[in-house]
Design a protein around this motif. Structure first.
Motif, PDB file in Angstrom:
ATOM      1  N   GLU A  78       2.057  -5.829   1.662  1.00  0.00           N
ATOM      2  CA  GLU A  78       1.187  -6.938   1.480  1.00  0.00           C
ATOM      3  C   GLU A  78      -0.014  -6.769   2.287  1.00  0.00           C
ATOM      4  O   GLU A  78      -1.285  -6.734   1.956  1.00  0.00           O
ATOM      5  N   VAL A  79       0.267  -6.513   3.620  1.00  0.00           N
ATOM      6  CA  VAL A  79      -0.808  -6.383   4.673  1.00  0.00           C
ATOM      7  C   VAL A  79      -1.747  -4.919   4.149  1.00  0.00           C
ATOM      8  O   VAL A  79      -2.861  -4.888   4.305  1.00  0.00           O
ATOM      9  N   ALA A  80      -0.780  -4.009   3.935  1.00  0.00           N
ATOM     10  CA  ALA A  80      -1.608  -2.688   3.600  1.00  0.00           C
ATOM     11  C   ALA A  80      -2.513  -2.903   2.303  1.00  0.00           C
ATOM     12  O   ALA A  80      -3.665  -2.143   2.393  1.00  0.00           O
ATOM     13  N   ARG A  81      -1.975  -3.538   1.364  1.00  0.00           N
ATOM     14  CA  ARG A  81      -2.780  -3.786   0.376  1.00  0.00           C
ATOM     15  C   ARG A  81      -4.015  -4.475   0.554  1.00  0.00           C
ATOM     16  O   ARG A  81      -5.255  -4.418   0.190  1.00  0.00           O
ATOM     17  N   ALA A  82      -3.731  -5.612   1.333  1.00  0.00           N
ATOM     18  CA  ALA A  82      -5.004  -6.409   1.928  1.00  0.00           C
ATOM     19  C   ALA A  82      -6.126  -5.830   2.461  1.00  0.00           C
ATOM     20  O   ALA A  82      -7.018  -5.830   2.576  1.00  0.00           O
ATOM     21  N   GLN A  83      -5.617  -4.764   3.473  1.00  0.00           N
ATOM     22  CA  GLN A  83      -6.175  -4.078   4.354  1.00  0.00           C
ATOM     23  C   GLN A  83      -6.692  -2.725   4.067  1.00  0.00           C
ATOM     24  O   GLN A  83      -7.502  -2.137   4.430  1.00  0.00           O
ATOM     25  N   ASP A  84      -6.151  -2.268   2.715  1.00  0.00           N
ATOM     26  CA  ASP A  84      -6.557  -1.085   1.981  1.00  0.00           C
ATOM     27  C   ASP A  84      -5.970   0.123   2.931  1.00  0.00           C
ATOM     28  O   ASP A  84      -6.798   1.235   3.145  1.00  0.00           O
ATOM     29  N   LEU A  85      -4.930   0.070   3.330  1.00  0.00           N
ATOM     30  CA  LEU A  85      -4.054   1.098   4.301  1.00  0.00           C
ATOM     31  C   LEU A  85      -3.203   1.886   3.453  1.00  0.00           C
ATOM     32  O   LEU A  85      -2.706   1.633   2.593  1.00  0.00           O
ATOM     33  N   MET A  86      -3.523   3.373   3.705  1.00  0.00           N
ATOM     34  CA  MET A  86      -2.330   4.213   3.176  1.00  0.00           C
ATOM     35  C   MET A  86      -1.348   4.420   4.305  1.00  0.00           C
ATOM     36  O   MET A  86      -1.510   4.339   5.560  1.00  0.00           O
ATOM     37  N   ILE A  87      -0.171   4.287   3.734  1.00  0.00           N
ATOM     38  CA  ILE A  87       1.085   4.332   4.360  1.00  0.00           C
ATOM     39  C   ILE A  87       1.581   5.959   4.369  1.00  0.00           C
ATOM     40  O   ILE A  87       1.897   6.457   3.152  1.00  0.00           O
ATOM     41  N   VAL A  88       1.719   6.421   5.705  1.00  0.00           N
ATOM     42  CA  VAL A  88       2.638   7.634   5.843  1.00  0.00           C
ATOM     43  C   VAL A  88       3.829   7.406   6.298  1.00  0.00           C
ATOM     44  O   VAL A  88       4.268   6.636   7.214  1.00  0.00           O
ATOM     45  N   GLU A  89       4.931   7.568   5.222  1.00  0.00           N
ATOM     46  CA  GLU A  89       6.240   7.264   5.695  1.00  0.00           C
ATOM     47  C   GLU A  89       7.039   8.364   5.967  1.00  0.00           C
ATOM     48  O   GLU A  89       7.216   9.259   5.243  1.00  0.00           O
ATOM     49  N   ASP A  90       7.155   8.357   7.381  1.00  0.00           N
ATOM     50  CA  ASP A  90       8.346   9.492   7.852  1.00  0.00           C
ATOM     51  C   ASP A  90       9.742   8.984   7.549  1.00  0.00           C
ATOM     52  O   ASP A  90      10.093   8.183   8.178  1.00  0.00           O
ATOM     53  N   ASP A  91      10.161   9.836   6.806  1.00  0.00           N
ATOM     54  CA  ASP A  91      11.591   9.452   6.296  1.00  0.00           C
ATOM     55  C   ASP A  91      12.809  10.500   6.899  1.00  0.00           C
ATOM     56  O   ASP A  91      13.804  10.819   6.161  1.00  0.00           O
ATOM     57  N   ALA A  92      12.524  10.816   8.021  1.00  0.00           N
ATOM     58  CA  ALA A  92      13.163  11.678   8.780  1.00  0.00           C
ATOM     59  C   ALA A  92      14.963  11.344   8.771  1.00  0.00           C
ATOM     60  O   ALA A  92      15.597  12.227   8.676  1.00  0.00           O
ATOM     61  N   TYR A  93      15.011  10.121   8.925  1.00  0.00           N
ATOM     62  CA  TYR A  93      16.470   9.818   9.218  1.00  0.00           C
ATOM     63  C   TYR A  93      17.189   8.975   7.854  1.00  0.00           C
ATOM     64  O   TYR A  93      18.410   8.311   8.239  1.00  0.00           O
ATOM     65  N   ARG A  94      16.544   8.892   6.959  1.00  0.00           N
ATOM     66  CA  ARG A  94      16.914   8.190   5.694  1.00  0.00           C
ATOM     67  C   ARG A  94      18.518   8.580   5.451  1.00  0.00           C
ATOM     68  O   ARG A  94      19.180   7.627   4.722  1.00  0.00           O
ATOM     69  N   VAL A  95      19.025   9.988   5.372  1.00  0.00           N
ATOM     70  CA  VAL A  95      20.269  10.246   5.102  1.00  0.00           C
ATOM     71  C   VAL A  95      21.405   9.469   5.851  1.00  0.00           C
ATOM     72  O   VAL A  95      22.547   9.450   5.318  1.00  0.00           O
ATOM     73  N   PHE A  96      21.015   8.874   7.060  1.00  0.00           N
ATOM     74  CA  PHE A  96      22.013   8.416   7.836  1.00  0.00           C
ATOM     75  C   PHE A  96      22.016   6.847   7.561  1.00  0.00           C
ATOM     76  O   PHE A  96      22.673   5.878   8.411  1.00  0.00           O
ATOM     77  N   ALA A  97      21.005   6.397   6.794  1.00  0.00           N
ATOM     78  CA  ALA A  97      21.016   4.756   6.471  1.00  0.00           C
ATOM     79  C   ALA A  97      22.143   4.307   5.864  1.00  0.00           C
ATOM     80  O   ALA A  97      23.087   5.080   4.985  1.00  0.00           O
ATOM     81  N   ASP A  98      22.861   3.114   6.093  1.00  0.00           N
ATOM     82  CA  ASP A  98      24.032   2.331   5.394  1.00  0.00           C
ATOM     83  C   ASP A  98      23.550   2.295   3.747  1.00  0.00           C
ATOM     84  O   ASP A  98      22.449   2.375   3.370  1.00  0.00           O
ATOM     85  N   ARG A  99      24.496   2.282   3.230  1.00  0.00           N
ATOM     86  CA  ARG A  99      24.410   2.162   1.633  1.00  0.00           C
ATOM     87  C   ARG A  99      23.764   1.088   1.033  1.00  0.00           C
ATOM     88  O   ARG A  99      22.835   1.245  -0.064  1.00  0.00           O
ATOM     89  N   ASP A 100      23.314   0.049   1.925  1.00  0.00           N
ATOM     90  CA  ASP A 100      22.643  -1.155   1.192  1.00  0.00           C
ATOM     91  C   ASP A 100      21.403  -1.210   1.863  1.00  0.00           C
ATOM     92  O   ASP A 100      20.373  -2.093   2.011  1.00  0.00           O
ATOM     93  N   ALA A 101      20.840   0.048   2.562  1.00  0.00           N
ATOM     94  CA  ALA A 101      19.496   0.107   2.966  1.00  0.00           C
ATOM     95  C   ALA A 101      18.286  -0.286   2.157  1.00  0.00           C
ATOM     96  O   ALA A 101      18.459   0.118   0.766  1.00  0.00           O
ATOM     97  N   PRO A 102      17.312  -0.833   2.521  1.00  0.00           N
ATOM     98  CA  PRO A 102      16.234  -1.199   1.336  1.00  0.00           C
ATOM     99  C   PRO A 102      15.471  -0.056   0.714  1.00  0.00           C
ATOM    100  O   PRO A 102      15.581   1.178   1.187  1.00  0.00           O
ATOM    101  N   GLU A 103      14.750  -0.199  -0.252  1.00  0.00           N
ATOM    102  CA  GLU A 103      14.062   0.952  -0.998  1.00  0.00           C
ATOM    103  C   GLU A 103      12.976   1.636   0.004  1.00  0.00           C
ATOM    104  O   GLU A 103      12.644   0.832   0.998  1.00  0.00           O
ATOM    105  N   SER A 104      12.543   2.711  -0.431  1.00  0.00           N
ATOM    106  CA  SER A 104      11.761   3.409   0.528  1.00  0.00           C
ATOM    107  C   SER A 104      10.142   2.735   0.080  1.00  0.00           C
ATOM    108  O   SER A 104       9.945   2.434  -0.881  1.00  0.00           O
ATOM    109  N   PHE A 105       9.204   3.051   1.173  1.00  0.00           N
ATOM    110  CA  PHE A 105       7.931   2.761   0.665  1.00  0.00           C
ATOM    111  C   PHE A 105       7.473   3.572  -0.595  1.00  0.00           C
ATOM    112  O   PHE A 105       6.461   2.752  -1.263  1.00  0.00           O
TER     113      PHE A 105
END
Length: 462
Positions: free
Chosen positions: A256-283
């Motif tokens: 919500e903040v990124a859209r309001a401030q027109d920010l681009m998000i760089v998502e460094d997803d280095a550790y996603r494979v270690f996340a728990d099964r119920d981890a939230p969706e990616s950006f």
């Protein structure tokens, strides 16, 4: 002759592979040492109630991987190079500073992976320049990996771009979205490689305050207004160094903040494979119009492949700038490591390595929890390659110095800090130490250093 009786695992792999894995494990943990003579194949087959053919195939495979050497008339011996020296064995410090995965699974499969690559019809393409986005077969493997292991729904062969590991991916992302002198926002304590990249390319990093749930949305909005920044880089899963995983509500607030401030998000997803099964969706799926994902196989498969993938937003201009960066920095991504990964993705080897790494990392994380107790922050997943010990900066510096004197290298406490408001503490990396026994010993040594001996006596000195 070594009276060797291996403990063979009960998993679903073929018996000969399980026997090779048991041999390798015993070599690495010191139960077998270079020069030990192994039992004759017939004797071992009788001892384990296996066929001679199964044991023979295991010995052949172990020799092919470099763990044993066989001599006609003399027998089979543990090879001199079968057990690589750890830094401690070679005279260097025990490594708890480098955030790398345990390498044993990839080391076990690299030989077979290369032999299978030799049979690929597209092997000859590796000697020529690839397209700037990478070979189609490699991008297809990358899209499959991102979809299956990172849970990214919009990852497809046509969208992903191959890069030379995660650090290269971050460099490409920053150069596509910012210019030297621009401010890039990040967590107040962040991956030290981001600081290195900013120093080299002359970006200004703006550290954003964090709480126990991660980056604070209000602080992000304030920093964007005050600096005019148009880019924020986040490590949303098992954040480096704090191990925080952003929950779904916090991700929604940041978007919500990124859209309001027109920010681009760089998502460094280095550790996603270690996340728990119920981890939230990616950006990348939650805010696809403004997220550029950077993902690599370094943490979950093998860092030496130097292979990563970029998933840009639909904006064609950003994709064009990324490809221009590929041309400028390396002309084309390297293909050979990518073909190895492509083969592993097709035949299931990548999953086997990742699953072994995840299982080993979960054991190591629990070991750290048991030994460090309340001195360690609870990680944002049940397994993490690094753990975080929050403490004042002065205490962190003292612990780091004591550890180094005791032969244990820790991440310098100031390495992740971008802003004075950054959480302070010590990051302990769990993957670089080859054996669990040595890791356990190092963790106990760290705990002992938390309470220096002789404090009460020292107060009486004049």
């Amino acid at each position: 002759m070594k009276d060797w009786r291996p403990q063979v695992s009960g998993d679903d792999a073929p018996m000969y592979e399980r026997l090779v894995a048991a041999l390798e494990r015993d070599v690495r943990e010191g139960r077998l040492v270079p020069g030990d003579r192994l039992p004759p194949q017939r004797d071992l087959a009788h001892r384990l109630a296996l066929s001679v053919g199964t044991v023979s195939r295991a010995y052949v495979e172990a020799e092919r991987r470099g763990f044993i050497s066989s001599h006609v008339g003399r027998g089979s011996f543990v090879a001199d190079r079968a057990r690589p020296q750890s830094p401690a064995e070679a005279g260097g410090p025990v490594d708890m500073a480098r955030n790398i995965p345990p390498l044993a699974p990839a080391e076990r499969w690299i030989g077979e992976g290369l032999s299978r690559v030799r049979q690929r019809a597209d092997l000859a393409t590796a000697v020529n320049y690839a397209p700037p986005e990478g070979l189609g077969s490699i991008r297809e493997a990358g899209a499959s990996w991102l979809s299956r292991r990172h849970g990214v729904l919009r990852a497809t062969r046509d969208r992903v771009i191959q890069c030379n590991g995660g650090q290269h991916g971050l460099a490409l992302a920053f150069s596509a979205l910012a210019r030297p002198g621009d401010t890039i926002l990040c967590e107040a304590a962040t991956y030290p490689g981001i600081r290195t990249l900013a120093d080299h390319a002359r970006y200004r990093l703006g550290g954003v305050a964090m709480d126990q749930r991660g980056l604070e949305p209000e602080a992000l909005a304030r920093a964007a207004r005050e600096t005019g920044a148009r880019v924020v880089v986040l490590i949303p899963t098992l954040q480096n160094p704090t191990t925080i995983t952003l929950d779904a509500a916090r991700r929604a607030e940041i978007i919500e903040v990124a859209r309001a401030q027109d920010l681009m998000i760089v998502e460094d997803d280095a550790y996603r494979v270690f996340a728990d099964r119920d981890a939230p969706e990616s950006f990348a799926d939650l805010a696809p119009e403004r997220t550029l994902m950077v993902a690599a196989v370094s943490k979950a498969v093998a860092p030496g492949l130097r292979l990563g993938f970029l998933l840009p937003p639909a904006d064609g201009g950003i994709r064009d700038r990324l490809l221009l960066g590929v041309r400028a920095f390396g002309y084309t991504p390297p293909s050979l490591g990518g073909l190895v990964f492509s083969q592993w993705e097709q035949d299931g080897t990548a999953d086997r390595i990742a699953d072994e790494l995840i299982a080993e990392t979960e054991v190591r994380t629990q070991l750290a929890c048991d030994i460090l107790g309340k001195a360690m922050a609870v990680p944002g997943a049940s397994r993490s390659l690094h753990v975080w010990m929050p403490m004042p900066m002065l205490d962190a510096e003292r612990l780091s110095a004591r550890a180094l004197r005791a032969g244990i290298a820790l991440t310098p406490p100031d390495a992740p800090a971008v802003d004075p408001c950054a959480p302070s503490g010590v990051r302990l990396c769990l993957g670089a130490i080859p054996s669990r026994d040595r890791l356990e010993q190092a963790l106990h040594e760290v705990v002992e250093m938390l309470t220096p001996a002789g404090d009460s006596a020292a107060r009486g000195l004049v």
